[in-house]
Design an enzyme around this catalytic site. Structure first.
Site, short mmCIF file in Angstrom:
data_model
loop_
_atom_site.label_atom_id
_atom_site.label_comp_id
_atom_site.label_asym_id
_atom_site.label_seq_id
_atom_site.Cartn_x
_atom_site.Cartn_y
_atom_site.Cartn_z
N CYS A 149 0.69 -1.14 -0.11
CA CYS A 149 -0.03 -0.02 0.14
C CYS A 149 0.91 1.19 -0.05
O CYS A 149 1.65 1.52 -0.93
CB CYS A 149 -0.84 -0.21 0.85
SG CYS A 149 -2.33 1.11 1.10
N GLU A 161 -2.80 -8.82 3.51
CA GLU A 161 -2.97 -9.19 4.72
C GLU A 161 -4.63 -9.31 5.06
O GLU A 161 -4.92 -10.02 5.79
CB GLU A 161 -2.23 -8.46 5.74
CG GLU A 161 -3.14 -7.14 6.15
CD GLU A 161 -2.93 -6.07 5.11
OE1 GLU A 161 -3.43 -5.12 4.89
OE2 GLU A 161 -2.29 -6.35 4.18
N HIS A 221 -3.89 -4.98 -0.28
CA HIS A 221 -3.71 -5.55 1.09
C HIS A 221 -3.42 -6.96 1.04
O HIS A 221 -4.68 -7.68 1.28
CB HIS A 221 -4.41 -4.97 1.93
CG HIS A 221 -4.27 -3.70 2.34
ND1 HIS A 221 -3.60 -2.98 3.58
CD2 HIS A 221 -4.72 -2.47 1.61
CE1 HIS A 221 -3.76 -1.70 3.56
NE2 HIS A 221 -4.41 -1.31 2.41
#
Length: 1520
Positions: free
Chosen positions: A305, A391, A389
């Site tokens: 990001c 995650e 992202h």
């Protein structure tokens, strides 16, 4: 409170501790520590305002902290995960708009629970970082097992304001078009609008400095890999992902001098964060040093990001601010190195300009929607970034593997960045000609959705240049059209049974190279599996397109399916397969009762159910094994949540979920019989994406290519789940999901079957983005099934694991309440909405209905809530329906309670608007306020108050991208119309829900009408709400309103679009019934005038009109009292026919043979037709029934076709077997029909379609009915005659010339001359346990098929086989009343002559023996005289055909019912009509003597070779 991420200065940490543990907050949180909101929790009521820098002000209600705040207004299209999103530091300084319409549903988890790393377990940081929150609808009532409080109380304790009641779609479009805007949440209505020239953007601040950790922290101490992570606003899940993979993670502040420390670490990680990346000067300087390290010193780097942007800047690139950023959970990204596509969560406002990168860098990831850069990679060093992202939290976890890729590079830096590679895709199928198998006639579990799916597949195949061969005997389907109105029709159409032998003959003739088997429901799939196992596909070198048959078997065979899931450690309920009842019972003893049994290779839960004891188990298992080779004995999870995902995968292993749906009803009710909502309403981010990830894993492991559906049972109080099943084909849910999202699943699946990747298929709605994405919904859809169980004698009204519904509707709204109420009304015009319908008189009755659901359970809930007789908790405890759903139902009732305290004159505009926002119709409001207020009074008042619905688009992407879509719905939960008024055009009203009497044939009529209008240059608008149909495909019309077919909504659309007229005559009875009300409201009804429609529908007026014009009819009388009716019956003699007005499929039409029966019939008819006359007439026994389908123009017939029924009068026309051209009518009878038809069309001044029905006996030819609309037989007549009657009717209605159409008229003879068409009904008695499979004047069939032959018998047998009828091989059981045994003797002897062995019950058998027919006598089911029992022979499958003819005189009612029902339960063909038996025996005789051409598959096409082209009456590509 020992660890607040340890990144606050001591003073700040102290402030946070004090804030969280302060006495006031502690009390509030303690009071709210509940998994559900409390009874009586009030909704938000304080006003609040959103001011935008473009001058817009929007008003709503405040929830959260009641205070004002400034920020940058952005939007996110994610449908779950508000807790994770709000705590994402990347939202610092921003006012977050959530496009999903309902927020707060599952509450907020505990703020004190920590995970094994000491991080807040359920959040992405220690606090909310967003400055404020904007939503359309806030769920002040929440429900979730992991909840500790409401969203509002969490926002309040966190000092964060929020507004609900905002038109978030309008706001999203504004941001999309003008870019992210500065905004202010204002609670003071006297405060001036901000001076925006003085307002600083949050991006002018160094937001990273505000959110970054202030000091070094270590996680996973002692882990082998040493990673240094620069925290620019790092999310907790990044820490979790790295540490659990073996990293010791040293987290440092954003401005930490990490370059000089790199020698101590194995790799560098750069986190996400907020704001302008160019503000992070110190970070970029440090990063430049690390990038420039020597070969021996370099360390792998991974940036996410903001980390991606920092790396790009350090690499010499430039960052650009995107107009509105990418924020959501469905952004498709392609890996430029591997070509793989992923669905990613994103939250950023800046991107790297790839054109500015230096030569050592290249693009790694690209956004498939907007083409922006999504990551970069160094050409020689192990440096990579991702703008998205990986995650997740919130969002999909598709790219978690990037953490492994990074850490693997840290372990072995010299190997560089190595991405895992998917299996190499198989070569693209080399096909030019494709055979597509259809589903055959519509039945319960397999209805019009396969017409839609198959039509979409044909469209996709034709786009790719394929020659398409279609096999489908469903004459009423749109996909079997061969006319020139459709540009994407099949090249060749075969109206033949979809059975292996017939399919093989088509393969031999047409020589296709590919076959599509996933678009024809279970019929096509089971046929394909049988042919695959027989080696037929290999024999003809035929490629199966899409999912391969071995994968299909892996999902359909319950044992293999269980084994496949265990291979990947997936969860399935404890279950065992069995092929015998005893084997199944042995497994049942292991599992314990109650338990579930399921059939393999079955549709709609056929043969499934919950068993409570051994006797119940043995009975159900025997029935299930009669229709399936295998059953699954399974642990019951009744009461768990049921959730579905529609999954799409291409052969390159790109995999997405298109729609997730949640059942209102918990597990135990078949999903086809459940109320279903999309998107899911009670799942948290963790649950939603856990099930999504499992779906991708399972679908990849099974090797599915195309589309499939996966169903889950989810424990209501934990993360435990089980996979119920995977349907490796298009299903009913697929059609629902396509219409719910706007994503054409079947179209995409067909292209994937040709080896085309998802990344190369265009989004059909936006025309700009790709099909490789997951739709985001900014509305809620509710599907409610339609049942017709009242039409069947003896059927249980209970709904369970075996599907019984005949159709479904889909309501679209911006709140659950609006969507639910719309859908409830769509099911039937008699239903006003979510309110009591029929009174459950005692508490015991009410609780029984709630505990053991029937089709009335929703209205039992409404009764309990309206009467306040049960609390929400009590209803939940009985039904196990989630509290959240029940609270929303309660909110509907709460609005009723408050509004009903007012008269229409004094109800406030605010409360009136609330009624409309909660989904109440004008009729409901008139009932609510009482005082004699009418629907028109309410309409007038609300329009004067400016309370009108707005029109919104379904665009698949929640307004994130512009869409020129014509797919529309109306809502009161919005402030702005998405589209301008159409200004003209013609509205066509569809048929609504499929029901008995109105099915796919009326959809065919609607589609034909639309296509004809557009062909003539008219703008055509379709209004319909049936997700299974072709008419609700937005490609078919200029505007599609997925809306109610009510007077109120039709007027809303008609007036807003200034329509030129409305066609009501092609949608069956529902549009016909509102003809007069619409005409009275000033609507221009196209075609026959409304008063003439009334003259035909009103039984009294019609009968009087027939007398007036001298058309013979049975003697009749209007019902004024039971006494008069009884007197009439005694005068004309029994039997008599009772006929209500304005009904479809013979509803409440009954034949009475006695005074007692007549009284019962009269009571039912007056209930059904309370507003219109009921007529009693003489019932003509032994008469032939005849129909005339025609098209009128100004009272003259311009097209006509006469056809006859095989069955005598007394069988409803929809259940009758039709023959065209008629084979048994005399010239005199046809003359009488023609004469009467002309007179009736003239008298009613018909313009458009009409259907007139007659009975003939001797020289009497009597009219019994006239429908001034299309009928069920119009598709059959049109395709048999070779000309579209509905096209002609449409042209007549607009005054166009039809002279070039070659229409058959009443004077046309012998068309067709060389062939005969037979239309046969499809029944679903197998699914309706307990129902008596007999036919009468009220319709029972659920669909139809038609086939053609050189004579009636050939066409009849083909049609019969197309319904699933199996030709008997040896043993036939005959049981008829003595009164007709003599007549049956002729057919019985013919069967003996043809080599069959006959069995008969005693009375009938003795008559046969006396008449010289050899027969073996068997006992009645209720007697035991030492003979073999008829019922036992049926249960042992020792009988191939049952002939059981019920008559009025029959006294052995129980025996006959048992034999009929047992035949149906054990899959044995059954004939219950004397005329059908006679035609059947005649046909069998001709078949056995080989007088047919075309029944045996081996000689099927012989007559085409011999045919003179000049004599052919159909298109050369339309085979019979």
């Amino acid at each position: 409170m020992t660890m607040l991420r340890n990144f606050l200065p001591q003073s700040a940490a102290r402030r946070v501790r004090n804030k969280i543990s302060g006495s006031k907050i502690s009390r509030e949180v303690g009071a709210a520590m509940s998994t559900q909101s409390a009874q009586g929790t009030p909704p938000p009521h304080l006003p609040a305002y959103l001011h935008l820098a473009d001058g817009t002000t929007m008003e709503g209600k405040s929830f959260g902290k009641h205070k004002s705040i400034d920020g940058e207004v952005v939007f996110s299209t994610g449908m779950v995960g508000y807790t994770e999103g709000l705590t994402d530091p990347s939202y610092a300084g921003q006012i977050l708009t959530l496009t999903t319409p309902m927020v707060g549903n599952y509450g907020v988890p505990s703020r004190t629970v920590k995970d094994e790393f000491g991080l807040h377990k359920y959040f992405e940081s220690y606090k909310i970082h967003a400055a404020g929150l904007l939503v359309q609808d806030y769920a002040h009532h929440y429900s979730h097992w992991n909840a500790a409080s409401s969203l509002g109380s969490w926002l309040d304790e966190s000092d964060v304001p929020a507004i609900c009641g905002i038109d978030t779609r309008m706001l999203t479009k504004k941001i999309r078009e003008t870019g992210a805007l500065l905004g202010r949440i204002e609670i003071d209505d006297t405060a001036p609008v901000p001076d925006w020239s003085q307002q600083a953007s949050p991006n002018a601040r160094n937001l990273v400095a505000e959110v970054s950790v202030p000091e070094v922290n270590v996680y996973g101490a002692g882990n082998p890999l040493k990673i240094i992570a620069v925290d620019c606003g790092m999310k907790n899940n990044i820490i979790r992902q790295l540490v659990k993979r073996g990293a010791e993670l040293t987290v440092v502040p954003w401005d930490y001098p990490f370059a000089e420390k790199m020698g101590e670490y194995d790799g560098l990680f750069l986190s996400n964060g907020p704001g302008d990346p160019t503000m992070c000067v110190e970070t970029i300087e440090q990063l430049e040093k690390v990038i420039g390290l020597s070969e021996g010193e370099m360390k792998p780097i991974f940036g996410i990001c903001l980390g991606n942007q920092l790396m790009g800047l350090a690499a010499g690139g430039k960052a650009v601010k995107l107009p509105f950023g990418n924020r959501g959970q469905n952004q498709p990204v392609i890996n430029d190195v591997t070509g793989e596509a992923y669905i990613t969560p994103q939250n950023h406002g800046y991107a790297i300009d790839r054109t500015t990168l230096t030569e050592n860098w290249k693009t790694l990831f690209t956004n498939l929607n907007d083409g922006t850069n999504e990551g970069i990679i160094h050409t020689s060093r192990p440096y990579m970034t991702a703008q998205f992202h990986p995650e997740a939290a919130n969002g999909p976890t598709d790219t978690e593997f990037l953490f492994d890729t990074f850490l693997n590079a840290c372990r072995e830096p010299s190997t560089g960045i190595k991405f895992p590679r998917r299996k190499v895709a198989p070569p693209k199928p080399n096909v030019k000609k494709v055979l597509l198998l259809g589903s055959g006639g519509t039945s319960i579990g397999q209805a019009g959705e396969f017409d839609y799916s198959g039509g979409q597949a044909i469209k996709a195949l034709k786009e790719e240049g394929m020659e398409v061969v279609l096999m489908n005997p469903n004459i009423a389907s749109v996909q079997t059209n061969v006319d020139d109105k459709s540009e994407t029709k099949a090249d060749h159409v075969f109206f033949l049974p979809v059975t292996p032998s017939f399919v093989e003959e088509v393969i031999k003739r047409e020589k296709p190279d590919g076959i599509v088997v996933s678009m024809g429901g279970q019929t096509a799939l089971n046929c394909a599996v049988e042919m695959y196992l027989a080696g037929t596909f290999d024999k003809y070198n035929l490629q199966v397109l899409g999912t391969q048959i071995d994968a299909v078997i892996n999902t359909e065979d319950r044992q293999i399916f269980s084994d496949k899931l265990h291979e990947i450690d997936e969860k399935i309920a404890e279950s065992y397969t069995a092929t015998t009842v005893d084997e199944g019972y042995a497994h049942a003893q292991k599992i314990g009762f109650p338990l579930m049994i399921r059939s393999a290779f079955a549709l709609g839960g056929l043969g499934s159910g919950i068993c409570h004891d051994e006797a119940h188990f043995r009975n159900m298992a025997a029935q299930a094994l009669s229709v399936s080779p295998q059953i699954l004995v399974e642990r019951s999870m009744k009461g768990w949540k049921e959730v579905e995902y529609e999954v799409v995968r291409d052969c390159y292993d790109n995999c997405i979920t298109v729609c997730n749906m949640e059942n209102f009803d918990p597990l135990g009710v078949h999903t086809g019989d459940s109320i279903v909502m999309a998107p899911s309403q009670t799942l948290s981010n963790e649950e939603y994406h856990m099930l999504r990830q499992t779906a991708l894993k399972v679908v990849r492991h099974l090797g599915i290519v195309g589309e499939c559906n996966i169903q889950y049972a989810l424990h209501p109080e934990s993360l435990e789940y089980c996979i119920i099943e995977v349907n490796a084909r298009l299903s009913r849910s697929s059609a629902l999901a396509s219409k719910a999202t706007g994503y054409p699943l079947a179209f995409v699946a067909a292209k994937l079957g040709l080896g085309i990747p998802l990344t190369e298929i265009e989004n059909a709605v936006t025309k700009k983005t790709q099909a490789c994405f997951e739709p985001s919904l900014d509305y809620i859809v509710t599907k409610i099934p339609r049942w017709d169980m009242s039409k069947f004698e003896g059927v249980s009204q209970e709904i369970g694991s075996a599907m019984k519904s005949v159709g479904e509707v889909m309501g679209i709204g911006r709140t659950m309440e609006e969507s639910l109420q719309k859908a409830a009304r769509m099911v039937d015009p008699s239903i006003k909405g979510f309110q009591p319908r029929m009174k459950f008189e005692t508490m015991e009755e009410l609780k029984q209905e709630l505990a053991v659901p029937t089709d009335k359970r929703l209205y039992a809930i409404a009764q309990a809530m309206h009467e306040k007789s049960l609390t929400v908790k009590e209803i939940h405890d009985i039904t196990k329906i989630d509290y959240w759903f029940l609270r929303r139902c309660e909110a509907i009732v709460d609005t009723w309670d408050r509004a009903s305290q007012h008269s229409l004159a004094d109800i406030s505009g605010e409360l009136l608007r609330e009624c409309k926002e909660k989904g109440y119709s004008d009729i409901q409001i008139s009932d609510m306020v009482g005082g004699g207020a009418t629907e028109d009074d309410v309409r007038s008042k609300r329009i004067d108050a400016g309370i009108v619905p707005v029109t919104k688009q379904i665009d698949t992407l929640a307004a994130e991208f512009p869409a020129e879509t014509n797919y529309l719905y109306m809502t009161y939960n919005g402030k702005e119309n998405d589209v301008e008024p159409q200004n003209g055009g013609i509205m066509v009203l569809g048929s609504g829900a499929y029901r008995i009497g109105s099915s796919i044939e009326f959809d065919w009529c609607g589609v034909s009408c639309i296509r004809a209008l557009r062909k003539m240059g008219y703008k055509a608008t379709m209004v319909n709400y049936n997700p299974e149909t072709v008419s609700t495909d937005y490609d078919e019309c200029d505007r599609l309103y997925f809306e109610e077919l009510s007077r109120e909504r039709v007027l809303d659309i008609y007036q807003r679009d200034s329509s030129d007229g409305v066609v009501i005559s092609v949608g069956g009875q529902i549009p016909n019934n509102i003809a007069v009300p619409l005409a009275n409201a000033g609507v221009n009804i196209m075609g026959t005038p409304a008063n003439m429609i009334d003259n035909a529908e009103d039984r009294k007026k019609f009968s009087a009109a027939l007398d007036e014009i001298g058309v013979q009819q049975p003697r009749w009388k209007e019902l004024t009292s039971n006494e008069e009716a009884l007197a009439f019956a005694n005068d004309v003699g029994y039997p008599v026919l009772v006929r209500p007005s304005y009904v479809l499929s013979g509803a409440a039409m009954n034949v009475a043979w006695t005074d007692e029966q007549l009284n019962a019939c009269l009571a039912e008819a007056s209930d059904v037709s309370s507003d219109h006359p009921v007529v009693i007439s003489d019932f003509i026994e032994g008469a032939v029934e005849i129909e005339m389908d025609g098209v009128g123009k100004d009272g003259e017939l311009i097209a006509a076709a006469i056809h006859e029924h095989i069955e005598n009068a007394g069988v409803h026309s929809g259940d009758a077997t039709l023959v065209l051209p008629p084979q048994s009518l005399s010239a005199y009878t046809k003359m009488r029909v023609r004469d009467a038809s002309r007179k009736i069309v003239k008298r009613l001044n018909i313009t458009g379609p009409t259907n007139i029905q007659f009975v003939a006996k001797g020289t009497d030819v009597m009219c019994i009915e006239c429908n001034v609309r299309a009928s069920r037989s119009f598709p059959f007549v049109s395709k048999t005659m070779g000309v579209d009657f509905i096209e002609a009717a449409t042209m007549a209605m607009v005054g166009a010339d039809t002279s070039a159409m070659d229409l058959p008229t009443l004077d046309t003879r012998n068309r067709p001359s060389s062939y005969v068409g037979v239309k046969a009904p499809m029944f679903s008695f197998t699914r309706l346990r307990g129902s008596d499979p007999v036919l009468g004047v009220e319709m029972a069939s659920t669909g139809e098929v038609a086939c053609y032959g050189s004579n009636m018998e050939e066409a009849f047998l083909k049609s019969l086989l197309s319904t699933g009828f199996k030709m008997p091989e040896k043993n036939i059981l005959i049981t008829v009343d003595p009164s007709i045994a003599g007549e049956m003797t002729h057919s019985a002897y013919q069967l003996i002559e043809n080599g069959f062995e006959l069995f008969a019950t005693p009375t009938c058998g003795e008559i046969f023996k006396k008449n010289g027919v050899p027969v073996t006598i068997v006992d009645y089911p209720t007697e035991s005289t030492g003979l073999e029992s008829a019922e036992a022979k049926l249960r042992e499958n020792d009988i191939d055909l049952v002939i059981n003819i019920p008559t009025y005189e029959n006294t052995r009612l129980e025996d006959n019912y048992k034999m009929r029902r047992t035949a149906v339960d054990f899959g044995i063909p059954l004939l219950t009509n004397m005329q059908l038996v006679q035609v059947f025996t005649s046909a069998v005789d001709k078949y056995k003597r080989k007088e047919f051409v075309g029944l045996e598959p081996s000689s099927l096409f012989q007559h085409y070779q011999d045919e003179d082209p000049a004599e052919a009456w159909t298109s050369p590509s339309e085979f019979h």
